[in-house]
Design an enzyme around this catalytic site. Structure first.
Site, PDB file in Angstrom:
ATOM      1  N   HIS A 230     -12.969   2.652  -0.257  1.00 31.84           N
ATOM      2  CA  HIS A 230     -13.152   1.642   0.615  1.00 31.84           C
ATOM      3  C   HIS A 230     -13.707   0.198   0.174  1.00 31.84           C
ATOM      4  O   HIS A 230     -14.261  -0.345   1.030  1.00 31.84           O
ATOM      5  CB  HIS A 230     -14.012   1.986   1.850  1.00 31.84           C
ATOM      6  CG  HIS A 230     -13.350   3.182   2.781  1.00 31.84           C
ATOM      7  ND1 HIS A 230     -14.229   3.931   3.266  1.00 31.84           N
ATOM      8  CD2 HIS A 230     -12.262   3.344   3.108  1.00 31.84           C
ATOM      9  CE1 HIS A 230     -13.337   4.820   3.902  1.00 31.84           C
ATOM     10  NE2 HIS A 230     -12.048   4.359   3.683  1.00 31.84           N
TER      11      HIS A 230
ATOM     12  N   GLU B 294      -8.186  -5.692   4.669  1.00 38.58           N
ATOM     13  CA  GLU B 294      -8.195  -5.459   2.949  1.00 38.58           C
ATOM     14  C   GLU B 294      -6.894  -5.917   2.501  1.00 38.58           C
ATOM     15  O   GLU B 294      -6.913  -6.678   1.431  1.00 38.58           O
ATOM     16  CB  GLU B 294      -7.926  -3.906   3.020  1.00 38.58           C
ATOM     17  CG  GLU B 294      -9.390  -2.969   3.339  1.00 38.58           C
ATOM     18  CD  GLU B 294      -9.156  -1.673   3.740  1.00 38.58           C
ATOM     19  OE1 GLU B 294      -8.809  -1.309   4.696  1.00 38.58           O
ATOM     20  OE2 GLU B 294      -9.575  -0.723   3.042  1.00 38.58           O
TER      21      GLU B 294
ATOM     22  N   ASN C  91       0.918  -1.055  -0.077  1.00 38.16           N
ATOM     23  CA  ASN C  91      -0.005  -0.145  -0.045  1.00 38.16           C
ATOM     24  C   ASN C  91       0.782   1.303   0.039  1.00 38.16           C
ATOM     25  O   ASN C  91       1.621   1.680   0.958  1.00 38.16           O
ATOM     26  CB  ASN C  91      -0.885  -0.272   1.165  1.00 38.16           C
ATOM     27  CG  ASN C  91      -1.983   1.234   1.552  1.00 38.16           C
ATOM     28  OD1 ASN C  91      -1.772   1.962   0.498  1.00 38.16           O
ATOM     29  ND2 ASN C  91      -2.785   1.181   2.472  1.00 38.16           N
TER      30      ASN C  91
ATOM     31  N   ARG D 221     -12.439  15.462   7.134  1.00 35.15           N
ATOM     32  CA  ARG D 221     -13.363  15.728   5.856  1.00 35.15           C
ATOM     33  C   ARG D 221     -14.881  16.296   6.199  1.00 35.15           C
ATOM     34  O   ARG D 221     -15.436  15.780   7.055  1.00 35.15           O
ATOM     35  CB  ARG D 221     -13.397  14.547   5.023  1.00 35.15           C
ATOM     36  CG  ARG D 221     -12.088  14.325   4.210  1.00 35.15           C
ATOM     37  CD  ARG D 221     -12.198  13.412   3.285  1.00 35.15           C
ATOM     38  NE  ARG D 221     -11.073  12.591   3.101  1.00 35.15           N
ATOM     39  CZ  ARG D 221     -10.691  11.443   3.105  1.00 35.15           C
ATOM     40  NH1 ARG D 221     -11.575  10.538   3.399  1.00 35.15           N
ATOM     41  NH2 ARG D 221      -9.583  10.978   2.943  1.00 35.15           N
TER      42      ARG D 221
ATOM     43  N   ARG E 163      -2.547  -2.130  -3.380  1.00 34.02           N
ATOM     44  CA  ARG E 163      -3.888  -1.426  -3.347  1.00 34.02           C
ATOM     45  C   ARG E 163      -3.725  -0.261  -4.173  1.00 34.02           C
ATOM     46  O   ARG E 163      -2.839   0.511  -4.160  1.00 34.02           O
ATOM     47  CB  ARG E 163      -3.989  -0.905  -1.914  1.00 34.02           C
ATOM     48  CG  ARG E 163      -4.965  -0.104  -1.661  1.00 34.02           C
ATOM     49  CD  ARG E 163      -5.152   0.476  -0.344  1.00 34.02           C
ATOM     50  NE  ARG E 163      -6.384   1.459  -0.316  1.00 34.02           N
ATOM     51  CZ  ARG E 163      -6.272   2.500   0.367  1.00 34.02           C
ATOM     52  NH1 ARG E 163      -5.307   2.802   1.473  1.00 34.02           N
ATOM     53  NH2 ARG E 163      -7.307   3.195   0.589  1.00 34.02           N
TER      54      ARG E 163
END
Ligand code: ADP
Length: 397
Positions: A180, A382, A7, A241, A91
């Site tokens: 996601h 993940e 990643n 955010r 990823r």
């Protein structure tokens, strides 16, 4: 098969080295501060061996060399020869409309990734750097890209189009993509297993609540809608955010405060959310602590965070015409009984009977035995999905 999962961020690379047969992580680590002073690689091995080395790690190629060196190291390594790395899985944040599933990376795929940079200017370039770095260091090892967006690729048009002139979709590909996806896919599959039915028979709402947060409506195994949109900014309130708001706020605030496009973008992505509302922190643990101590703005941030999740759970149950299971995952979803309670409280009308005791204990099932809708707490993984997809694709080659 032995698979290295990467990643790659702009200044860091997270890695996990998998033995897919045992579904075990033989080693996992982080190269941090790439291209900066004080670059460091830290690794933990399956047997508990723990190591941290500093080095001059100028770019992603050097970082991959460090990772290889560590995996091969006599004292801290897990392999004897580079050839034991049979595949590398990456990823990749944005697959745009080009990729609706994981793919073997060849020159055409790599070109398409470059073409998608515009859609994810912060995330895709470091992902590509990682792929190029592996190509340099291990040219013969097959590489696979697993996209954050691809699980959502089957969303219907009514869920992905925005109400702006259609030409903007045509010209600039402005639409909902969702993110996601790997996590929503993994936890919805685990939820179906726990439920004891095939996923093709279930309507599941999955809440991935971490620093970034999103919800997906997983209708019979397919993502039918999700809260993140063209970028990860839309939807829930997040650590920093803002999530949903009237788009007119953007132009109004820019005018009033004299902000540039870049400044407005930074405000919405970095200075909003839990941080912006509370003025305290982006970290849910600290928000909960401050709220418990009587801090009203921290309480407001907590309430806003949970209220939006409740709204979307209801909306997605309506969108799918029902709900069989609700899943909480991510750092907050897995670890905050207070958030789960605030979301599930007083939801009997939707079929959720919440089990407060099990919730406080952090049990895997936090609904009552008789609850029509099952509420699960599931740890996401993940990296495992990336390793297994990589194995499948490389095996199929
Ligand atoms: P990322 O999106 O960066 O992967 P994580 O999934 O690790 O983030 O989630 C980080 C969030 O999880 C932080 O807001 C952190 O405060 C929250 N978190 C972790 N443990 C707890 C806890 N026990 N109670 C409440 N929040 C928690």
């Amino acid at each position: 098969m032995k698979v290295l999962v990467l990643n790659c961020g702009s200044s860091s690379i997270k890695y996990q080295f998998f033995d897919t047969e045992r579904q075990a992580v033989m080693a996992k680590g982080l190269v941090d501060r790439i291209g900066m002073a004080g670059a460091v690689l830290s690794q933990k091995r399956e047997d508990g061996d723990d190591v941290r080395i500093a080095g001059e790690i100028l770019d992603h190629t050097a970082a991959i060399q460090y990772v290889l060196g560590m995996l091969l190291s006599e004292n801290h390594g897990v392999i004897k020869d580079k050839s034991e790395i049979q595949a590398v899985g990456h990823r990749v944040v944005h697959g745009g409309e080009t990729f609706s599933g994981s793919v073997l990376i060849d020159d055409r795929v790599l070109k398409a990734l470059y073409d998608n940079i515009e859609l994810a200017p912060l995330h895709n370039p470091p992902n590509i750097k990682g792929i190029e770095a592996v190509k340099n260091s291990m040219p013969d090892v097959p590489q696979v890209a697993v996209f954050d967006t691809s699980f959502h690729a089957k969303m219907p048009e009514k869920a992905y189009l925005y109400g702006i002139p259609y030409e903007l979709y045509r010209r600039h590909k402005i639409r909902r993509y969702g993110f996601h996806g790997t996590s929503h896919r993994y936890v919805s599959e685990r939820a179906a297993e726990k439920f004891g039915k095939d996923i093709s028979e279930l309507k599941i709402v999955t809440c991935h609540l971490g620093n970034g947060a999103s919800i997906a409506a997983v209708d019979r195994g397919v993502s039918a809608d999700t809260t993140m949109g063209f970028t990860p900014l839309e939807g829930l309130l997040m650590g920093t955010r803002c999530g949903d708001m009237d788009p007119s706020v953007v132009t109004y605030v820019m005018g009033k405060e004299g902000l540039t496009l870049a400044e407005m973008n930074t405000m919405m992505n970095k200075h909003s959310g839990l941080t912006g509302v509370s003025g305290e922190s982006s970290d849910m643990r600290e928000i909960e602590e401050a709220a418990a101590g009587g801090n009203k703005r921290a309480q407001a941030a907590f309430d806003l965070f949970c209220y939006r999740i409740r709204k979307y759970v209801g909306a997605y149950a309506a969108a799918m015409g029902g709900m069989d299971a609700l899943v909480f995952t991510g750092g907050i979803g897995e670890n905050s009984p207070a958030v789960r309670k605030a979301v599930c409280w007083n939801m009997e009308f939707l079929g959720i009977e919440f089990n407060e005791k099990k919730n406080e204990e952090g049990a895997d099932v936090v609904s009552t035995e008789s609850s029509r809708v099952k509420v699960y707490r599931i740890s996401t993984n993940e990296e495992l999905v990336i390793a297994l997809d990589t194995m499948e694709i490389v095996g199929d080659k």
